[in-house]
Enzyme design. Structure first.
Site, PDB file in Angstrom:
ATOM      1  CE1 TYR A  10       4.685   4.854   6.606  1.00 57.12           C
ATOM      2  CE2 TYR A  10       2.452   4.050   6.885  1.00 57.12           C
ATOM      3  CZ  TYR A  10       3.322   5.069   6.573  1.00 57.12           C
ATOM      4  OH  TYR A  10       2.833   6.301   6.230  1.00 57.12           O
TER       5      TYR A  10
ATOM      6  NE  ARG B 281       2.838   2.109  -1.087  1.00 56.23           N
ATOM      7  CZ  ARG B 281       1.743   2.863  -0.881  1.00 56.23           C
ATOM      8  NH1 ARG B 281       1.454   3.853  -1.701  1.00 56.23           N
ATOM      9  NH2 ARG B 281       0.960   2.628   0.140  1.00 56.23           N
TER      10      ARG B 281
ATOM     11  NE  ARG C  74      20.948   6.275  18.954  1.00 53.67           N
ATOM     12  CZ  ARG C  74      21.841   7.191  18.551  1.00 53.67           C
ATOM     13  NH1 ARG C  74      23.094   7.150  18.988  1.00 53.67           N
ATOM     14  NH2 ARG C  74      21.501   8.138  17.704  1.00 53.67           N
TER      15      ARG C  74
ATOM     16  CE  LYS D 192       2.163   3.686   3.342  1.00 51.44           C
ATOM     17  NZ  LYS D 192       1.750   5.091   3.431  1.00 51.44           N
TER      18      LYS D 192
ATOM     19  CD  GLU E  65       3.111  12.504  -1.032  1.00 51.85           C
ATOM     20  OE1 GLU E  65       2.434  11.541  -1.396  1.00 51.85           O
ATOM     21  OE2 GLU E  65       4.343  12.432  -0.817  1.00 51.85           O
TER      22      GLU E  65
ATOM     23  CG  LEU F  96       3.732   6.679  -0.845  1.00 47.96           C
ATOM     24  CD1 LEU F  96       4.993   6.054  -0.267  1.00 47.96           C
ATOM     25  CD2 LEU F  96       2.561   6.486   0.111  1.00 47.96           C
TER      26      LEU F  96
HETATM   27  N1  PDD Z   1      -0.696   6.976   3.894  1.00 49.44           N
HETATM   28  N2  PDD Z   1       1.007  10.137   0.295  1.00 49.44           N
HETATM   29  C1  PDD Z   1       1.402   9.953   1.565  1.00 49.44           C
HETATM   30  C2  PDD Z   1       2.469  10.824   2.122  1.00 49.44           C
HETATM   31  C3  PDD Z   1       0.810   8.937   2.345  1.00 49.44           C
HETATM   32  O1  PDD Z   1       1.217   8.741   3.607  1.00 49.44           O
HETATM   33  C4  PDD Z   1      -0.233   8.149   1.778  1.00 49.44           C
HETATM   34  C5  PDD Z   1      -0.917   7.047   2.522  1.00 49.44           C
HETATM   35  C6  PDD Z   1      -0.607   8.400   0.448  1.00 49.44           C
HETATM   36  C7  PDD Z   1      -1.674   7.594  -0.237  1.00 49.44           C
HETATM   37  O2  PDD Z   1      -1.175   6.347  -0.642  1.00 49.44           O
HETATM   38  P1  PDD Z   1      -2.127   5.067  -0.740  1.00 49.44           P
HETATM   39  O3  PDD Z   1      -3.221   5.426  -1.672  1.00 49.44           O
HETATM   40  O4  PDD Z   1      -1.243   4.029  -1.305  1.00 49.44           O
HETATM   41  O5  PDD Z   1      -2.638   4.767   0.652  1.00 49.44           O
HETATM   42  C8  PDD Z   1       0.031   9.394  -0.280  1.00 49.44           C
HETATM   43  C9  PDD Z   1      -1.226   5.891   4.696  1.00 49.44           C
HETATM   44  C10 PDD Z   1      -2.671   5.620   4.504  1.00 49.44           C
HETATM   45  C11 PDD Z   1      -0.837   6.120   6.141  1.00 49.44           C
HETATM   46  O6  PDD Z   1       0.261   6.600   6.350  1.00 49.44           O
HETATM   47  O7  PDD Z   1      -1.605   5.758   7.053  1.00 49.44           O
END
Ligand code: PDD
Length: 288
Positions: A33, A52, A100, A147, A179, A204
């Site tokens: 996503y 990305r 499945r 992601k 993170e 990420l």
């Molecule tokens: N998440 N690290 C993780 C584990 C994340 O899920 C996210 C963002 C980030 C920040 O990445 P970015 O600056 O590219 O949004 C770091 C999104 C916002 C979400 O899952 O909704």
């Protein structure tokens, strides 16, 4: 007005948006996503988010259903149809629906879903108060650079954070912060350096993190990429979280221990101002 959702090539009212129960995203989290912010009706840092997305898809062997220009057109159409001023566009691409089976046919048609979420990013209360965060063990898999929609570890981390009255969980591995549950971590050291963990398969590659690093460097700060321990973060001058849906948020306590004087710091505010100003300028100029 009913929300309009994009699913498998069509813009439909939310109540009519459907995917199969046999979708591999639902059964295996076999998908990825992306989330781009929207400010004043314009996408923020969107080229980087689409790059990305393309990479995430390539890493799990799903062919990207659209070139970037087409993705952008669809996102903008969705923003327009929903009259979205501030919030985000969520994109999910899964390997598709099939009986499945762990194994999959190479020719499955990916399932594409996009929706908007309204959110007052600029007016977030937590940016004024600062965020309390708590540390949790990082329970995730070994490819956090993708992601993936497999987010159970983050769901549980955030449940624990909420139960502790905190805004975000800091995920910790071997004493170092990887993170936030859905954010990148950056700290400002007492000698004024911006420090954040280097990119690897352990985190990420945050798009907002990269913008924050660039803007801090333009402000004359030294920017360093190295792991940050929990103890170093607690002793830092400032601790920041960055993400597409929050931009920059100051952290004021970690596990109940105050960061610095326990109030939001100046760099958090400055980076936020610069990021918003840049996004507004980019929106005025329009897509390249
Ligand atoms: N998440 N690290 C993780 C584990 C994340 O899920 C996210 C963002 C980030 C920040 O990445 P970015 O600056 O590219 O949004 C770091 C999104 C916002 C979400 O899952 O909704």
């Amino acid at each position: 007005m009913q929300r309009v959702i994009f699913v498998d090539g069509a813009f439909v009212p939310a109540a009519e948006a459907r995917v199969s129960v046999m979708d591999r995203g639902f059964l295996f989290a076999d998908g990825v996503y992306e989330v781009s912010a929207v400010l004043g009706g314009s996408l923020v840092d969107n080229d980087a988010h689409l790059a990305r997305l393309h990479r995430s898809l390539a890493e799990i062997g799903i062919s990207d259903p659209h070139p970037a220009a087409e993705w952008r057109r669809l996102q903008e159409e969705l923003v327009r149809r929903n009259g979205l001023d501030q919030g985000s566009v969520y994109i999910q691409v899964t390997r598709g629906a099939a009986e499945r089976d762990f194994g999959f046919a190479e020719d499955l048609a990916p399932t594409v879903v996009m929706f908007t979420q309204a959110k007052d990013i600029l007016g977030l209360a937590v940016r004024r108060t600062g965020a309390a965060v708590v540390t949790v063990p990082d329970l995730r898999w070994a490819r956090r650079d993708i992601k993936s929609t497999g987010l159970l570890a983050q769901v549980l981390a955030k449940r624990d954070a909420r139960a502790a009255g905190a805004h975000e969980a800091l995920m910790v591995e071997d004493g170092f912060v990887t993170e936030g549950g859905s954010s990148s971590l950056l700290i400002v050291t007492r000698d004024g350096r911006l420090v954040t963990r280097p990119l690897s398969r352990a985190v990420l590659p945050g798009i907002t993190r990269l913008a924050a690093m660039r803007l801090a460097a333009e402000e004359g700060l030294a920017v360093e990429e190295r792991p940050v321990s929990v103890e170093e973060a607690i002793g830092a001058a400032e601790v920041l979280l960055s993400s597409a849906t929050t931009f920059v948020v100051p952290v004021v306590s970690i596990d109940g221990r105050p960061v610095s004087d326990g109030a939001p710091g100046p760099l958090a505010r400055r980076l936020m101002e610069l990021y918003v100003a840049e996004a507004r300028l980019a929106a005025e100029r329009g897509p390249r």
